[in-house]
Design a protein around this motif. Structure first.
Motif, short mmCIF file in Angstrom:
data_model
loop_
_atom_site.label_atom_id
_atom_site.label_comp_id
_atom_site.label_asym_id
_atom_site.label_seq_id
_atom_site.Cartn_x
_atom_site.Cartn_y
_atom_site.Cartn_z
N LEU A 1 0.82 -1.21 0.00
CA LEU A 1 0.00 0.00 0.00
C LEU A 1 0.86 1.26 0.00
O LEU A 1 0.53 2.25 -0.66
CB LEU A 1 -0.94 -0.01 1.21
N GLN A 2 1.97 1.24 0.73
CA GLN A 2 2.87 2.41 0.73
C GLN A 2 3.48 2.63 -0.65
O GLN A 2 3.73 3.77 -1.05
CB GLN A 2 3.97 2.23 1.77
N SER A 3 3.69 1.56 -1.39
CA SER A 3 4.35 1.67 -2.70
C SER A 3 3.48 2.36 -3.74
O SER A 3 3.97 2.74 -4.79
CB SER A 3 4.78 0.29 -3.20
N LYS A 4 2.20 2.54 -3.44
CA LYS A 4 1.31 3.22 -4.39
C LYS A 4 1.66 4.70 -4.51
O LYS A 4 1.43 5.32 -5.56
CB LYS A 4 -0.15 3.06 -3.96
N GLN A 5 2.22 5.29 -3.45
CA GLN A 5 2.54 6.71 -3.47
C GLN A 5 3.97 7.01 -3.05
O GLN A 5 4.38 8.16 -2.99
CB GLN A 5 1.58 7.48 -2.55
N ASN A 6 4.74 5.96 -2.77
CA ASN A 6 6.13 6.14 -2.33
C ASN A 6 7.01 5.09 -3.01
O ASN A 6 6.52 4.05 -3.46
CB ASN A 6 6.24 5.96 -0.81
N ASP A 7 8.30 5.38 -3.07
CA ASP A 7 9.26 4.38 -3.53
C ASP A 7 9.61 3.49 -2.35
O ASP A 7 10.19 3.95 -1.37
CB ASP A 7 10.52 5.05 -4.07
N VAL A 8 9.26 2.22 -2.44
CA VAL A 8 9.47 1.28 -1.34
C VAL A 8 10.39 0.16 -1.80
O VAL A 8 10.21 -0.40 -2.89
CB VAL A 8 8.14 0.70 -0.84
N THR A 9 11.37 -0.16 -0.97
CA THR A 9 12.27 -1.29 -1.23
C THR A 9 12.23 -2.22 -0.03
O THR A 9 12.45 -1.79 1.09
CB THR A 9 13.72 -0.81 -1.44
N VAL A 10 11.92 -3.47 -0.27
CA VAL A 10 11.88 -4.47 0.80
C VAL A 10 13.11 -5.37 0.67
O VAL A 10 13.35 -5.95 -0.39
CB VAL A 10 10.60 -5.33 0.73
N PHE A 11 13.88 -5.48 1.73
CA PHE A 11 14.99 -6.42 1.78
C PHE A 11 14.47 -7.69 2.44
O PHE A 11 13.89 -7.64 3.52
CB PHE A 11 16.14 -5.84 2.59
N TYR A 12 14.69 -8.85 1.79
CA TYR A 12 14.13 -10.10 2.30
C TYR A 12 15.05 -11.25 1.96
O TYR A 12 15.94 -11.14 1.12
CB TYR A 12 12.73 -10.32 1.70
N ASN A 13 14.83 -12.39 2.63
CA ASN A 13 15.66 -13.56 2.40
C ASN A 13 14.96 -14.60 1.51
O ASN A 13 15.49 -15.01 0.49
CB ASN A 13 16.06 -14.19 3.74
N GLN A 14 13.78 -15.03 1.90
CA GLN A 14 13.04 -16.03 1.14
C GLN A 14 11.65 -15.50 0.80
O GLN A 14 11.13 -14.61 1.46
CB GLN A 14 12.91 -17.33 1.95
N ASN B 1 20.29 -18.12 -1.74
CA ASN B 1 20.56 -19.56 -1.76
C ASN B 1 20.77 -20.17 -0.37
O ASN B 1 21.19 -21.31 -0.24
CB ASN B 1 21.79 -19.85 -2.63
N PHE B 2 20.47 -19.36 0.66
CA PHE B 2 20.69 -19.83 2.03
C PHE B 2 19.48 -19.50 2.89
O PHE B 2 19.03 -18.36 2.93
CB PHE B 2 21.94 -19.17 2.62
N ARG B 3 18.94 -20.50 3.54
CA ARG B 3 17.80 -20.29 4.43
C ARG B 3 18.29 -19.72 5.75
O ARG B 3 18.72 -20.45 6.65
CB ARG B 3 17.06 -21.61 4.65
N VAL B 4 18.23 -18.41 5.87
CA VAL B 4 18.72 -17.75 7.08
C VAL B 4 17.94 -18.21 8.30
O VAL B 4 18.48 -18.28 9.41
CB VAL B 4 18.62 -16.21 6.91
N ASP B 5 16.66 -18.53 8.13
CA ASP B 5 15.82 -18.90 9.26
C ASP B 5 16.23 -20.22 9.91
O ASP B 5 15.74 -20.56 10.99
CB ASP B 5 14.35 -18.97 8.83
N LYS B 6 17.16 -20.95 9.28
CA LYS B 6 17.61 -22.21 9.86
C LYS B 6 18.60 -22.00 11.00
O LYS B 6 18.87 -22.91 11.78
CB LYS B 6 18.26 -23.09 8.78
N LEU B 7 19.16 -20.79 11.08
CA LEU B 7 20.12 -20.50 12.14
C LEU B 7 19.42 -20.40 13.49
O LEU B 7 18.34 -19.85 13.61
CB LEU B 7 20.85 -19.19 11.86
N LYS B 8 20.07 -20.93 14.51
CA LYS B 8 19.58 -20.83 15.87
C LYS B 8 20.72 -20.36 16.76
O LYS B 8 21.87 -20.74 16.54
CB LYS B 8 19.04 -22.18 16.36
N PRO B 9 20.46 -19.52 17.77
CA PRO B 9 19.18 -18.92 18.13
C PRO B 9 18.76 -17.84 17.14
O PRO B 9 19.52 -17.44 16.26
CB PRO B 9 19.45 -18.32 19.52
N GLN B 10 17.55 -17.32 17.35
CA GLN B 10 16.92 -16.44 16.37
C GLN B 10 17.72 -15.17 16.10
O GLN B 10 17.79 -14.71 14.96
CB GLN B 10 15.51 -16.08 16.84
N PHE B 11 18.32 -14.58 17.15
CA PHE B 11 19.00 -13.31 16.92
C PHE B 11 20.18 -13.45 15.96
O PHE B 11 20.57 -12.48 15.30
CB PHE B 11 19.45 -12.68 18.25
N LEU B 12 20.73 -14.67 15.81
CA LEU B 12 21.79 -14.88 14.83
C LEU B 12 21.26 -14.73 13.41
O LEU B 12 21.97 -14.26 12.52
CB LEU B 12 22.41 -16.26 15.01
#
Length: 358
Positions: A30-43, A57-68
């Motif tokens: 919704l923000q991208s309708k009136q603004n330039d929005v860039t989403v950084f994401y893993n999967q 090519n790497f599932r970051v969510d496999k790392l434990k604990p979460q803060f890593l």
């Protein structure tokens, strides 16, 4: 110029699996309708044409604990930002306290004027509270999904903390109601420990006249299926599409939440929009939305009989059920994503305007 909205690395953005993913998706779209929005994401999938995939090519969510997961994702994002020399007016991060660990570096590299933070977490430990009260010094505006989190943070950041639950898709409000009175109780939850599905099973044992349908997937599925053996009135129905969820809600008389901690679950707001009374544990400041005898019941402990009594009162009192249906239908309309995104965007732009005028 371009609000920077990193998706937390331990989650996917669309295809959507949970509340925070939906939040990032609808807000950014919704923000991208009136603004330039860039989403950084893993999967997952792109939300806008500007999006940047980190470590595809790497599932970051496999790392434990979460803060890593968060640290690796943000370090990789920083390297990408340094290489591309991207600049943004607003950096908007989503997640828990760990999402702010490297925010000062990201702010400096991008020359961002405003840092916005959406916290999708309940502060259930003193450690989280102490760390977050320090880290938010680097943040200009904060949106919390839980009222209790907002109340805790406001003294640290007066006038810049806003209680803002996630929105709901307009389809929940716009779809014609095909409400059928039944003895079904619906639960929508990822099958993870904090959702406390074991309590649902215990409630089902003492409520043989109701059918409990649990919508969701997760790592606890096998354990829960084993525990449910020989209990005929509770079932795991798996992941469902939005249309299927609406149909299940319309054939239920109540929505049940038994979590140990939450923000303000999107599923609760969706259930409200379909006119479902809510019976919930006392988490995430839900008492600010759910009022006893008005639109549901908030239970202060995890004793199964207390939940049974609330369900019985709703089921056996037609006038009360109708009152709760009306009140929740009106409440649900307030949380349609267009309204939520507009509020978040306006509050952020207000802070940005003040910064630019200084």
């Amino acid at each position: 110029r371009s609000p920077f909205t990193p998706g937390a690395p331990e989650y996917k953005v669309p295809p959507l699996k949970g509340g925070m993913e939906k939040h990032i998706y609808f807000l950014s779209r919704l923000q991208s309708k009136q603004n330039d929005v860039t989403v950084f994401y893993n999967q997952g999938d792109r939300i806008t044409d500007n999006d940047v995939q980190i470590l595809p090519n790497f599932r970051v969510d496999k790392l434990k604990p979460q803060f890593l997961c968060v640290i690796l994702f943000h370090i990789s994002s920083i390297l990408k930002l340094f290489k591309t020399k991207s600049k943004f007016d607003v950096v908007h991060v989503h997640g828990d306290w760990s999402a702010l660990l490297l925010i000062l570096i990201i702010k400096n590299i991008t020359h961002a004027k405003v840092v916005a933070f959406s916290i999708h977490d309940q502060l259930v430990s003193n450690f989280k509270k102490k760390v977050l009260s320090f880290l938010i010094k680097q943040v200009d505006v904060i949106f919390t999904s839980g009222a209790d989190t907002a109340n805790y943070l406001k003294p640290y950041k007066p006038n810049t903390v806003f209680f803002q639950p996630s929105g709901i898709s307009a389809v929940f409000v716009d779809t014609p109601s095909n409400k059928v009175f039944s003895n079904n109780v619906i639960i929508i939850a990822n099958l993870v420990p904090k959702k406390n599905i074991d309590l649902v099973i215990e409630i089902a044992k003492i409520c043989p006249d109701y059918n409990f349908k649990i919508v969701g997937k997760g790592p606890e599925k096998q354990r829960l299926e084993t525990k449910m053996q020989n209990i005929a009135n509770v079932s795991l129905v798996g992941f469902k599409t939005t249309e299927e969820i609406i149909a299940l809600m319309d054939t239920s008389f109540a929505f049940l939440l038994t979590s140990f901690f939450e923000g303000t679950p999107t599923s609760v707001l969706e259930a409200c929009s379909r006119g479902l009374p809510i019976v919930t544990s006392n988490v995430g400041g839900l008492k600010s939305i759910i009022k006893d005898n008005k639109n549901g019941y908030v239970i202060d402990n995890y004793t199964p009989s207390y939940y049974k009594n609330a369900l019985d009162k709703i089921y056996n009192t037609p006038d009360l059920l109708e009152l709760m249906k009306t009140n929740n239908s009106l409440l649900g309309e307030k949380f349609v994503w267009d309204n939520v995104a507009k509020n978040i965007t306006n509050q952020t732009k207000k802070i940005l305007k003040n910064k630019l005028s200084c």
